[in-house]
Design an enzyme around this catalytic site. Structure first.
Site, short mmCIF file in Angstrom:
data_model
loop_
_atom_site.label_atom_id
_atom_site.label_comp_id
_atom_site.label_asym_id
_atom_site.label_seq_id
_atom_site.Cartn_x
_atom_site.Cartn_y
_atom_site.Cartn_z
N LYS A 116 10.25 92.18 71.58
CA LYS A 116 9.82 92.76 72.85
C LYS A 116 8.30 92.88 72.93
CE LYS A 116 13.51 93.63 75.35
NZ LYS A 116 14.04 94.91 75.83
N SER A 438 32.69 91.58 74.06
CA SER A 438 32.90 90.40 74.91
C SER A 438 33.46 89.24 74.09
CB SER A 438 31.59 89.98 75.57
OG SER A 438 30.62 89.68 74.59
N ASP A 604 28.02 101.32 74.51
CA ASP A 604 26.96 100.51 73.89
C ASP A 604 25.58 101.04 74.24
OD1 ASP A 604 28.71 98.76 72.70
OD2 ASP A 604 28.68 97.32 74.34
N HIS A 699 24.81 84.71 66.83
CA HIS A 699 23.82 83.92 67.57
C HIS A 699 23.83 82.45 67.15
CE1 HIS A 699 22.35 88.12 67.71
NE2 HIS A 699 22.16 87.81 68.98
N CYS A 731 27.53 91.15 66.95
CA CYS A 731 27.30 91.43 68.37
C CYS A 731 28.47 90.84 69.17
CB CYS A 731 25.97 90.81 68.80
SG CYS A 731 25.19 91.67 70.19
#
Length: 758
Positions: A116, A438, A604, A699, A731
Site C-alpha cells: 500500500k 469464496s 472478515d 495467489h 485467503c
C-alpha cells in the site's frame, strides 16, 4: 494573479482507456507502439483538461503505464539482476516483468513485491536494492514528457519522487541499510535536474511524502545530506512536496532544506499553517493544499478562502499557490459522467476535474473577480443542503449510537467457556478444516451476473443458476471432506459492494473508477449518510446453503472497518462514528444469521492494519474504535455461536494486542508465504483463541504437495497447542480455477487427517 497548480492527475482515463490499452497489449493484441500512442493521447488530453479548467502550472511525469515508484526505479536503473537481460533487450517487456512477473519463452520471473502507498488504497511496487547497488539514468521519461507538453504549448512542472523517500519506500534484499545508498543515488538525481533545466523546466516538483512520518535522526540527516547535494550546481527551482498529513516535528527539517517552494497538506494538517508561515524563509513559495485530493466531497470554499487569504496576507499573494492536498490519483476523473446518480448526492461531490475547478474559483475570489461569487454561492447552497438533508441524518441511528454501552461489546462469557460450548454444538475433529469464504468465480458465473444486471436474464433464472452453483460447491466440499463449509459467494461481485448495495447510506457511481495498481481499477462505494440495514442481506443464501448439508455452514460478512477503509467516507463526522454505524447494521445481520440456524459466522477484516494512522502516536485511538466496532458487530450471539475473522497481513507484531482484543473465537491468517513466521507474534503474545494459519498460497495456481502442508502444520503445532489450530488456505478462492482448487483442498484435508492420526 493567484497561481493554481496541481500535483498529479489520474492516469487511467475517464473511461479506463489506459486499463484497456494495457490489457490489450498484455494479451498480445496490440504492440508497444499502439500502447504508447494511447498513453500520449491520454497525457495530451489530461494536460489540456487541466489548462481548460484553469490550472496555471500542471504537472508532467505524473503519468505512468503501471506505477510511479516502478518508473523511478527503472529510470535510475535499479533493475534486479533477474530482469536485467530482458530489460536490456526489450525495455517495456522488462518493465512489465518487474510489475507483473513473466512466464514466456522459457523465462520464469516473479514480480516485485507490492504494498500500500502510505494509508491510501493505491498500491506501489517495492524496488529491490542491495549493498552494491549501481544507479544510472536509463532513458529520459521526465524530460520527454516535459517536452511533449511543451510541443502542445503547455508549460508543465515535472514531478519526481524524491531521493530519500525513494530509498525509504524500497527494500534491500541483503539486509543492508537503504540509506547507505544515498551517496550513489544523488549524482544521478543531480544529473537529471541539470537535464530538466536544460530542457527549459523552471520548476520541478520533488515529492518527499515520508516527511509526514515518524523519522529518526539518521533519516533526518539523510534529508539534509540529500538536499545539500541537490543544491550544488545548476538546477530548476524545487517545490518540496509533502502530503497525507502535517509535517509535525519534521517541519523544522523541511524548512531547513534548500528548496524554492514547499507544498503542505492543509486538509489533513490545517493546524500546521501558522507554524509554517512563522518560519517559512523569505522568498519561498508556499503551495497550499486546500482541496482534498483523497475524497470526493465538495470543498467548503469559504473555509479554504479564509486560509488562503490569511496566508497571502502573511507572505504575499505572489508566494502562495493553490493546490490539491495531494495527488488526484486517488479520486475519479470527472463527475459530469455520472448522469444517473441521485441528484442531491451528486450535488455534494467533486471528482478530479471539479476539484481543479474549485481551485480556480478560489483563485478568482482571491483576485477579486466577480464571477467567483456565483460559484461560491452555489457551493454554500450545496453544503447547506447536505447539512440539512434527511438522506444524511437518520434519528434512529443517532438513538442507537447513544444507547451503546460497554456491555454492547462483550460476549456472554470468556473464550475458554465459549469454546467448550461451541465444541459440544459443532462436534469438530482435531485440526478442523475450512476455507476462507469464496470459491472460483468462473466465466459462467461472471457472465450470468452481467446478463442479470443488463436485464437479459430474469431474476428467477439467475436465482436458479446461483442455487445450482451453490449446491455444486457444497457437494464438492463434502466430497473433499471439509469440516466447516461455505456457500461459495457466487451471488457476490465484491466483498464491500455487495453489502453497500443493500445498506442505506451507501451509493455507487457508474464510472467512478480509481487506480488500485497497474490496470486494476476499483469503484469505491460512497458513504454519504447514516448507515441503516433495511433488510437482511445474507440470511437467505446462508440459510439455503445450510439446508443442503448437515455440516456447519459459515455465514460470511465483511467487517465494519474494511467496509469503511475501502469506501469514500463522509467527511461531516468522525470516521469512528461512521464505523460504529456500519457495525450496528452488521450486528443486526449477525443476529438474524444466528436465528436462521447459522452456528459459525465469519466477519472478515482484511483492512484493519491498513487503516493505521501514519504516525504511531495516533495508533491507540484508531485501534480502540476499530476493535470496538468489530465487537459491536460480533458480540450479540450465544456462546454456542462461533465467530471467525480473517486477516491477511505481512506483520502482526505491532498490532497483536488489538487482534486479541477482537475476541474472535477463530482467526485465520495468511502465513504460507512466510513459512509460518507470522505465527511468532501470536506465540510471543500467547494468543489465547483459535488460529487457522494458511497452509497454502491461493495467489498461485500451483497445487502444493501434501508433505509441504504437513510440515507447515507441524511447524505451527510446535509453537501452539494443537487444540488451538485450524487448517485452511491463506485467503479466498475466488480467482482460482476449480481444478486446482479441488486438488489443493483435497491435499489440505489429507494433511489434517495425517496430523489427527499421529
Amino acid at each position: 494573479m493567484t497561481i493554481v497548480t496541481n500535483l498529479s492527475f489520474p492516469r487511467i482515463g475517464a473511461r479506463r482507456e489506459l486499463k484497456r490499452a494495457l490489457e490489450s497489449h498484455w494479451r498480445g493484441e496490440t504492440d508497444a507502439t499502439q500502447l504508447q500512442h494511447t498513453a500520449r493521447e491520454l497525457r495530451a488530453r489530461h494536460w489540456q483538461l487541466q489548462r481548460d479548467t484553469g490550472v496555471d502550472l500542471p504537472p508532467s511525469n505524473d503519468f505512468s503505464l503501471y506505477d510511479h515508484v516502478l518508473d523511478t526505479a527503472f529510470l535510475f536503473d535499479a533493475i534486479p539482476q533477474r530482469y536485467r537481460a530482458l530489460a536490456d533487450a526489450d525495455p517495456l517487456a522488462g518493465y512489465f516483468a518487474m510489475a507483473r512477473g513473466r512466464q514466456a519463452d522459457g523465462i520464469d520471473l516473479h514480480a516485485l513485491e507490492m504494498t500500500k502507498w502510505f494509508d491510501t488504497n493505491y498500491h506501489y511496487l517495492v524496488p529491490e536494492l542491495h549493498r552494491d547497488q549501481h544507479f544510472a539514468l536509463r532513458g529520459n521519461k521526465p524530460i520527454a514528457e516535459f517536452e511533449e507538453a511543451l510541443a502542445l504549448g503547455i508549460t508543465t512542472r515535472p514531478v519526481l519522487l524524491g531521493p530519500v523517500s525513494f530509498l525509504l519506500l524500497s527494500k534491500t534484499v541483503d539486509g543492508s541499510n537503504r540509506l547507505d545508498l544515498l551517496e550513489r543515488l544523488l549524482p544521478v538525481y543531480t544529473q537529471l535536474l541539470r537535464q530538466l533545466q536544460a530542457s527549459g523546466a523552471e520548476w520541478v516538483q520533488i515529492d518527499e511524502p515520508t516527511l509526514v512520518l515518524d523519522l529518526d535522526a539518521q533519516t533526518q540527516q539523510a534529508f539534509r545530506k540529500a538536499y545539500a547535494a541537490l543544491n550544488q550546481g545548476p538546477r530548476p527551482k524545487l517545490l518540496l512536496t509533502s502530503y497525507f498529513g502535517p509535517l509535525g516535528d519534521n517541519l523544522e527539517l523541511a524548512l531547513q532544506l534548500p528548496a524554492d517552494g514547499l507544498h503542505i497538506d492543509l486538509v489533513r494538517g490545517t493546524e500546521q499553517l501558522d507554524a509554517v508561515l512563522n518560519t517559512l524563509p523569505a522568498g519561498r513559495v508556499l503551495s497550499a493544499g486546500l482541496v482534498n485530493g483523497r475524497n470526493i466531497w465538495r470543498t467548503a470554499l469559504d473555509n479554504a478562502l479564509t486560509l488562503a487569504r490569511y496566508a497571502q496576507g502573511r507572505i504575499g499573494k505572489d508566494h502562495v499557490w493553490l493546490a490539491p492536498s495531494c495527488s488526484l490519483l486517488h479520486v475519479p476523473v470527472d463527475l459530469e459522467q455520472e448522469k444517473n446518480l441521485d441528484a442531491d448526492v451528486r450535488n455534494w461531490l467533486a471528482f478530479a476535474k471539479q476539484k481543479l475547478s474549485e481551485l480556480r474559483v478560489l483563485a478568482d475570489a482571491l483576485d477579486n473577480k466577480p464571477e467567483a461569487e456565483t460559484a461560491l454561492t452555489q457551493t454554500r447552497q450545496a453544503l447547506e443542503a447536505r447539512r440539512q438533508s434527511p438522506k444524511v441524518h437518520r434519528p434512529e441511528v443517532a438513538q442507537r449510537l447513544a444507547a451503546l454501552t460497554p456491555d454492547t461489546t462483550q460476549r456472554n462469557t470468556a473464550y475458554p467457556q465459549r469454546s467448550q460450548a461451541q465444541q459440544q454444538t459443532l462436534n469438530l475433529p482435531a485440526y478442523p478444516t475450512t476455507t476462507i469464504g469464496s470459491f472460483p468465480q468462473t466465466l459462467e458465473v461472471r457472465e450470468a451476473r452481467a446478463q442479470f444486471k443488463s436485464g437479459k436474464l430474469s431474476e428467477s433464472d439467475y436465482e436458479t443458476f446461483l442455487k445450482a452453483e451453490t449446491e455444486r460447491c457444497i457437494r464438492t466440499q463434502e466430497e473433499i471432506g471439509l469440516d466447516v463449509l461455505v456457500h461459495g459467494e457466487f451471488e457476490r461481485n465484491d466483498m464491500v459492494e455487495y453489502f453497500g448495495e443493500q445498506l442505506d447510506g451507501f451509493i455507487f457511481t457508474k464510472l467512478g473508477w480509481v487506480q488500485s495498481y497497474g490496470s486494476r481499477c476499483v469503484k469505491p462505494p460512497i458513504i454519504y449518510g447514516d448507515v441503516v440495514r433495511p433488510a437482511p442481506m445474507t440470511v437467505t443464501w446462508s440459510a439455503y446453503a445450510q439446508s443442503l448439508t448437515d455440516k456447519p455452514m459459515k455465514g460470511m460478512l465483511t467487517g465494519p472497518v474494511t467496509m469503511l477503509q475501502w469506501s469514500f467516507v463522509r467527511d461531516d463526522q468522525e470516521r469512528a462514528q461512521t464505523c460504529r454505524q456500519i457495525a450496528l447494521a452488521l450486528r443486526d445481520e449477525v443476529q438474524d444469521l444466528e436465528k436462521a440456524g447459522i452456528k459459525v459466522i465469519q466477519i472478515d477484516e482484511p483492512a484493519i492494519r491498513e487503516g493505521l494512522p501514519l504516525r504511531r502516536g495516533e495508533w491507540a485511538d484508531y485501534l480502540n474504535w476499530a476493535v470496538e466496532s468489530f465487537r459491536i458487530a460480533s458480540s450479540n450471539v450465544r456462546d454456542t455461536t462461533q465467530i471467525h475473522t480473517h486477516m491477511c497481513y505481512s506483520e502482526f507484531n505491532d498490532i497483536i494486542e488489538a487482534v486479541a482484543a477482537l475476541d474472535a473465537d477463530v482467526i485465520s491468517i495468511e502465513t504460507s508465504r512466510s513459512r509460518m513466521e507470522l505465527l511468532d507474534a501470536f506465540v510471543k503474545f500467547r494468543y489465547p483463541n483459535a488460529i487457522g494459519p494458511g497452509v497454502y498460497d491461493i495467489h498461485s495456481p500451483r497445487v502444493p504437495q501434501e508433505e509441504e502442508m504437513v510440515l507447515l502444520l507441524k511447524k505451527a503445532r510446535a509453537v501452539l497447542p494443537p487444540e488451538q489450530l485450524w487448517v485452511n488456505p491463506d485467503c479466498g478462492l475466488k480467482t482460482r480455477g476449480w481444478k486446482e482448487t479441488r486438488a489443493a483442498l483435497q491435499t489440505m484435508v489429507h494433511a489434517a487427517q495425517r496430523l489427527r492420526a499421529e
